[in-house]
Every structure is written in structure tokens, then in C-alpha cells.
Scaffold this active site. Structure first.
Site: not given
Lengths: 312, 417
Positions: B162-164, B166, B186
Site C-alpha cells: 500500500i502506497c510507499q 507497495g 495499490t
């Protein structure tokens, strides 16, 4: 004359000199403003008296003189800034009188006409004071220190200097941030004025008006925050913040060194050692168990058998 | 919303004017309504409020320094053979995935029979300032993956970032492809060379060395201030105007406070990792160019050969689509899919609209690629498809037209929800 009176006298002389110097600065600023506004008029030539009367900087200069006089009372240290706490409100009120008059002529004062935004004016004011600080105070704070405690004095002076610079930068940044707010309000005011002129009527729903305002504000901010001007101001603010915090840290370390309290520098040294040691221990543990990155192939080969058994 | 659009397009001149003598009556009416609302608001704010976040039960089954591994207690029969490890960003907390009942990605995964693990990065302190990205990816993440594989007696697991977080997952999958069965990213930034996002623009003006000198770690509060400044009109003004307008509604207040709790629960970012993230990624964009080096090892995205689902948000102001949509073009996998949802960076996880789209889509995608025989039904209304074979052919391109001969590399643009 007692020693105390002598000290007060010395302080008074110093203040007097400083007041003269700053008055000189404002005077030269006045002259510069005069020249900038009326470049065709040579200083001292033409109808000088008329120009001075029209110059809005004059009000500001008068304010400064009044403030200087009220605080310092012409070098009389007994009545000066060090003593008359009870007289100060009166002195400030007296001084504020010409300032209020000057305030009414603010846009004109800065020679930019009526359309200038207040944030621009405020930024210019901040710049003026910032330059004043750099010319008058910064040099004092950065004077070479002597003797056994020279480093500590230097650290204290630097911390104060960087704190002041950070404050000027931060004020400028905040004023800059307010620009889209002001431009949005101005554009909406224009629209309302147009509506009133058309039908002499006002908006139907305040919520709709708010929505429109917030949408425009969002658009203005999104444009503004992408601008190099904002990026540069942010960079300067962060840089000033860094400089201030580093010098403050240094000053704190000076103060803490006589106390049984570890400083950040002490702890960073310990943390660094701890980090290296933990890393080495983990590497050794992995090597020992054969689960390191290098040993990955080996452990990967073992696992499918366990998976098959598990599936059965 | 329609009114808003018409105002935007036509300006104030489109508004109907009202006679000025009605203003006073309107103000009186509004004021009476306002006082009534405030009376109710007083009862709501002073009464009992349920603002608990992350209520789903879990056990901490692994700890290393400040980092913990959460294992969520199953709520139904296990339907997926391969467990899912979720790696959240180190900015803010993973509690966002389980914000409240009914808006919980965690709950959706558990209801679908997924064995769910989640990394909790904890709160870095000054002693963590020397930890690099490599320490997180090759250290903590790798140890956690090993632990799960050992526990589950498997050779690979599903990884979702998720985000960073990810971005860390992409690095991990490139370094340890043999341990990842399927990769889900994501709102994950991998391409940083863009002017689409304000963060990308601002990063050019940021000197991470100075920030780290000044603070040790990068303070969460300063990062949060930066995030608020991305859209001050909405995040500092309009949001709270909305709160005042709905202050008499208990459900609204509870949800609002939950979100506030999450937003301002911001751990600091370890200094060295922050320095690398800004310099190597935002300044030099090394990852997408296969030039990133972690602990002396090159992160080669061509080594990502496992199936990849890449989901991002069209209205994302933090990680705009251009930061995300290049990943599927550069990885070595032939089974990739891009999904762009019409929502924002946070809305993708918590908005009521995406609850039916985001997590169920991931469940469906994983279901197609899970080798468990117990998976029998489709989840969340997602049409179940035959699991693609490696190197297989996809019959549809972006527009859904027949396109025989194209490898399994799909790029789909979702319709607005």
C-alpha cells in the site's frame, strides 16, 4: 556618579547611537523612495518641498521618529526605555498616532496603487524589517567573540540570529500562503459588485456562495502550489528551519554538558554503534542458521518437500 | 453536486439574485436552525461516542525491534491456500485498512476466507534513524516473509503493498521473486519522474540531508503538514465546514473522528530511509529504471515474474496515476493488470463506494490464481474467470474487443463508481 548610573548612561548612549543610525536608515529609505517615485526630480532640485509633502513615506518616517523619541526621550536615560514601564502605553499611543494616519495611505505609501494585495504589502513590510535586521542586528550577533567562553557566546549569538532569520522567513512563507485566499476573495468581491450593479440584489443562498468560494479557492491554491515561487519559498523556509534547529541544538548541548543528561549527539553515537552491532549479530545468526540471503537457495530447496507432506 | 458544477462553469452571474429585504428573514431562519443544530450537537459531542479504530481482533505473532507482524483471527473457513501479507506504508498507520465496521478492507479479506497477515511498522524513534530502505526490505520484510513461510509450510505467499509500502513490496518482489506467488500493488508510486503530483514537484525543492540534520528522523507532523498543504481549501477548510454542518449527526461525527484519529497518527520516518527515498526515488527515479541498489544488490524489475495486479486511483493527489501506471510495462511478468478506480488516495480504501469494488476485486483476482480446490464461489460480485496459465493468452484488450494473440497483460480503466 555610581557604577549603576554609569552603566545606564552607557546603555543610553548606545541606544541613542542606535536610534540615530536607524533614523538615518529611514531617512535614506525616504530619499530612495522619493527618487524612485519621482525619478525626474533630482534630489534637492526642482520643487523639493512639494515632493516631500506628497511622499507617503514621510508619514512612516515621522512615525519612526515619534516612536524613537517616545521610547528614548531624546537620550535622557532616566526617562528612557529601561525605566518608564508606566509611561510606555502612553508613549506607544503617541507613536501610533502618525502610524494610523500612515496606514490609511498604505497602498500609496508603497507606491503600488490601490490594486495591490494586502499580502504583498505585508510581505514588503516583512522584507523591510528583515533587511533592517540584517543591516543592524545580525552583525552584532555575529561579532567575533573573545576569551575562554568565546565558543559558547558564539553559539548563543548564532542561535538567536538563526531564530530571527527563521521567523522572518516563516512570516514571509505564511503571508505567501495567504495570497490565493486574498485573490479568491477579491475576485468574488468583484463579481458581487457586478451583480449589485446589475440588479441591486444579492445572492440567494450563502451555502452556494460558500461552495463557489471554496471551489475557486481550491483552484487558486492548486495553481499557486505548483508555482516555482511557492517551491522556492518552501525551500528557503525549510533551510531557515534547518539552520535554526541546528544552532539551537548546539546551544542546548552547551547547556546540557554540565548536567548528567546525554545530548542527541551522545545518543546518536550510541545508536550508531547499536545499529552496527545489531546488524552484525543478525547476519551472524542468519549464517549460523543457513537462512541468509546467500543461503536462500538451500532453504528454498528444502521447503517443497514439507509442502507436499502438508498437502497430503 | 449538480449545483456546484453549474456554479463552476457559469460563475456567479448564473446565480439567481434575491431581493435584499429578504436577507434579514433568511438570516433569522438560519440562526434558529443553527441553534437547534448546536443543541443536538452538544448532546452528540458530550454523549458516548464509538470512535474505536482497527477493531478486528489479531495476534502479534512476530516481533523484531519496533516492527510487529499481525495475524488476523479467521472468521470463516479458510478458502485460500496461499496467505496474504499486507505491507502498509511507513507514513501513517495500517489501521486505515480496518477503520470501522463496514468500511474495512481487513474484514472483507477475512470474510472471503483469506489467511491474513499485516506488517505493523511501529513508531520509529531516534535510535532507528540509521535504518535504510535495505534494512527494511532485506531485513524486516524478508524475516517476516520467512517466518510466515515457515509457519505455513509454504514456499511462497501473496504480497500486497500500500502506497510507499507497495514500493517496498516491488523492491522485495524483485529481490526475492521465488518467495512471492502473486503481487498486488495499490496506489504504489514507482515512477517518480512526473509533474502530475504536487509531492513530485515539491520534492525537487527539498534537501533531505538538511531535514534529517535538523530533526533526526523525518517528523510525521511535518509530513502531515505537507499533506494538508496539498489541498488547503479542502483539507483545512472545507472538511471542517462539512463537520460543522453535520455535527448533530452521531454516525457522521463518529466516522469523522475515526478518520481524524487515523490521519494524525503519523509515525516519524527513519532518517536514512527517508534520505534514500527522496534522493533515489523522487530526485533520481532509480527504481523504474532498474538502477536502484539495496545493500549492494540491484533491484531489477524484470525479475518480477509473478502475476501482478496494480490498482491506483484516478483522483489521487498524493500518488497520481502517472506515478503508478508504468510498473506493469517494466516488470518481467506476463500476467499483469492495471486497474484505475475513480476515487482518491484514501477513498480507495475507506469510501463506501469502493468497498464493493476494491477489496472484492483483489479477492477475486487472488482467487483466480490460488491453487486451493476449496475455492468454489465468486466473491463480492466479481465475475469469476478461469485462472490464467503462465504465458497464456488473453482474448481482450483495453476496450474489451477481441484481440487474440495478446499476452496476459491487461490494462483496464474502470467506469466511475
Amino acid at each position: 556618579m555610581s557604577q549603576e548610573e554609569k552603566d545606564a548612561g552607557n546603555t543610553g548612549d548606545f541606544l541613542s547611537e542606535w536610534m540615530k543610525a536607524t533614523s538615518g536608515l529611514w531617512e535614506s529609505t525616504l530619499k530612495m523612495a522619493t527618487y524612485n517615485r519621482y525619478p525626474d526630480d533630482t534630489a534637492g532640485g526642482g520643487e523639493k518641498g512639494a515632493v516631500e509633502d506628497e511622499n507617503p513615506w514621510k508619514s512612516f518616517y515621522e512615525f519612526w521618529q515619534a516612536l524613537s523619541t517616545a521610547i528614548h526621550r531624546g537620550g535622557d536615560t532616566d526617562q528612557g526605555v529601561l525605566h518608564p514601564v508606566t509611561d510606555l502605553p502612553l508613549a506607544v499611543m503617541q507613536a501610533l498616532q502618525p502610524l494610523l494616519a500612515a496606514h490609511l495611505r498604505f497602498p500609496e505609501l508603497l507606491g503600488t496603487g490601490e490594486t495591490e494585495q494586502m499580502t504583498d504589502i505585508a510581505r514588503k513590510m516583512n522584507k523591510v524589517f528583515s533587511e533592517l535586521y540584517i543591516k543592524e542586528f545580525k552583525r552584532i550577533l555575529n561579532m567575533p567573540q573573545l576569551g575562554l567562553t568565546r565558543y559558547y557566546q558564539e553559539h548563543a549569538g548564532r542561535a538567536l540570529d538563526k531564530f530571527s532569520e527563521f521567523q522572518f522567513t516563516l512570516v514571509d512563507f505564511i503571508q505567501l500562503l495567504y495570497q490565493p485566499m486574498e485573490s479568491t476573495l477579491r475576485s468574488l468581491q468583484e463579481e458581487i459588485k457586478n451583480i449589485n450593479e446589475r440588479g441591486q440584489e444579492v445572492l440567494d443562498d450563502s451555502k452556494e456562495f460558500y461552495r463557489l468560494w471554496v471551489n475557486r479557492l481550491e483552484e487558486n491554491y492548486l495553481t499557486f502550489l505548483r508555482s516555482p515561487e511557492y517551491g522556492e519559498a518552501m525551500r528557503k523556509t525549510l533551510q531557515a528551519l534547518h539552520d535554526y534547529r541546528v544552532t539551537k541544538e548546539q546551544l542546548l548541548m552547551d547547556l546540557l554538558q554540565d548536567l548528567p543528561v546525554p545530548t542527541n549527539r551522545d545518543m546518536d553515537g550510541v545508536y550508531k554503534d547499536l545499529y552496527i552491532l545489531k546488524k552484525r549479530v543478525k547476519e551472524l545468526e542468519k549464517k549460523h542458521k543457513g537462512k541468509g540471503y546467500e543461503g536462500r537457495e538451500e532453504s528454498r530447496l528444502e521447503r517443497p518437500e514439507r509442502t507436499k507432506t502438508d498437502a497430503q | 453536486m449538480k449545483e456546484e458544477k453549474s456554479l463552476d462553469s457559469k460563475g456567479l452571474s448564473a446565480l439567481k439574485p434575491m431581493p435584499s429585504d429578504l436577507i434579514l428573514a433568511k438570516i433569522v431562519g438560519d440562526t434558529a436552525q443553527w441553534f437547534k443544530r448546536m443543541r443536538t450537537a452538544r448532546d452528540v459531542l458530550l454523549g458516548p461516542l464509538d470512535t474505536t479504530i482497527a477493531p478486528t481482533p489479531y495476534d502479534v505473532i512476530y516481533e523484531e525491534d519496533r516492527v510487529k507482524l499481525k495475524h488476523y483471527r479467521p472468521v470463516t473457513e479458510r478458502k485460500f491456500r496461499t496467505p496474504l501479507l499486507v505491507c502498509y506504508a511507513m507514513v501513517n498507520r495500517e489501521t486505515m485498512l480496518d477503520l470501522q465496521p463496514g468500511r474495512s478492507v481487513v474484514q472483507t479479506f477475512l470474510d472471503s476466507g483469506i489467511e491474513l497477515y499485516m506488517i505493523d511498522w511501529g513508531y520509529p524513534t531516534r535510535k532507528d534513524r540509521f535504518l535504510t530502505i535495505g534494512d527494511h526490505v532485506n531485513g524486516y520484510m524478508n524475516n517476516i516473509v520467512d517466518f510466515i513461510l515457515e509457519r505455513e509450510k509454504l514456499t511462497s505467499l501473496n504480497l500486497m503493498g500500500i502506497c510507499q509500502g507497495g514500493t517496498f513490496c516491488v523492491m522485495y518482489a524483485a529481490l526475492y521473486p521465488e518467495k512471492i506467488k502473486n503481487l498486488v500493488t495499490t496506489v504504489t508510486p514507482t515512477n517518480f519522474d512526473t509533474d502530475q503530483g504536487l509531492l513530485n514537484i515539491w520534492a525537487k525543492y527539498i534537501d533531505p540531508d538538511r531535514l534529517i540534520d535538523a530533526y533526526g528522523n523525518m517528523p510525521g507532523d511535518i509530513m502531515n503538514l505537507g499533506f494538508l498543504l496539498l489541498n488547503p481549501a479542502r483539507l483545512i477548510i472545507d472538511k471542517y465546514v462539512g463537520f460543522i454542518e453535520n455535527i448533530d449527526k452521531r454516525d457522521f461525527v463518529e466516522n469523522f473522528v475515526r478518520m481524524e484519529k487515523w490521519i494524525f497518527d503519523s509515525p516519524d520516518f527513519p532518517a536514512e530511509a527517508f534520505r534514500e527515498f527522496i534522493k533515489d526515488l523522487y530526485h533520481n527515479n532509480l527504481l523504474i529504471q532498474n538502477k536502484m541498489i539495496l545493500d549492494g544488490k540491484k533491484v531489477d524489475l524484470k525479475r518480477i515474474t509473478m502475476p501482478l495486479l496494480n490498482i491506483y486511483a484516478k483522483l489521487d493527489h498524493l500518488v497520481p496515476p502517472e506515478c503508478c501506471d508504468k510498473l506493469t510495462e517494466v516488470v518481467g511478468s506476463t500476467d499483469t493488470e492495471d486497474v484505475c478506480l475513480e476515487t482518491g488516495h484514501i477513498g480507495i480504501y475507506v469510501s463506501s463506494k469502493t468497498q464493493k469494488e476494491f477489496a472484492p476485486r483483489i479477492v477475486g483476482w487472488l482467487e483466480e490464481r490460488d491453487d486451493s480446490e476449496s475455492v468454489t464461489k465468486s466473491v463480492g460480485g466479481i465475475k469469476k474467470k478461469k485462472a490464467p496459465q503462465p504465458g497464456g493468452k488473453d482474448k481482450h484488450n483495453l476496450k474489451g474487443e477481441a484481440n487474440v494473440g495478446v499476452t496476459m497483460r491487461k490494462r483496464t480503466e474502470e467506469e466511475p463508481l
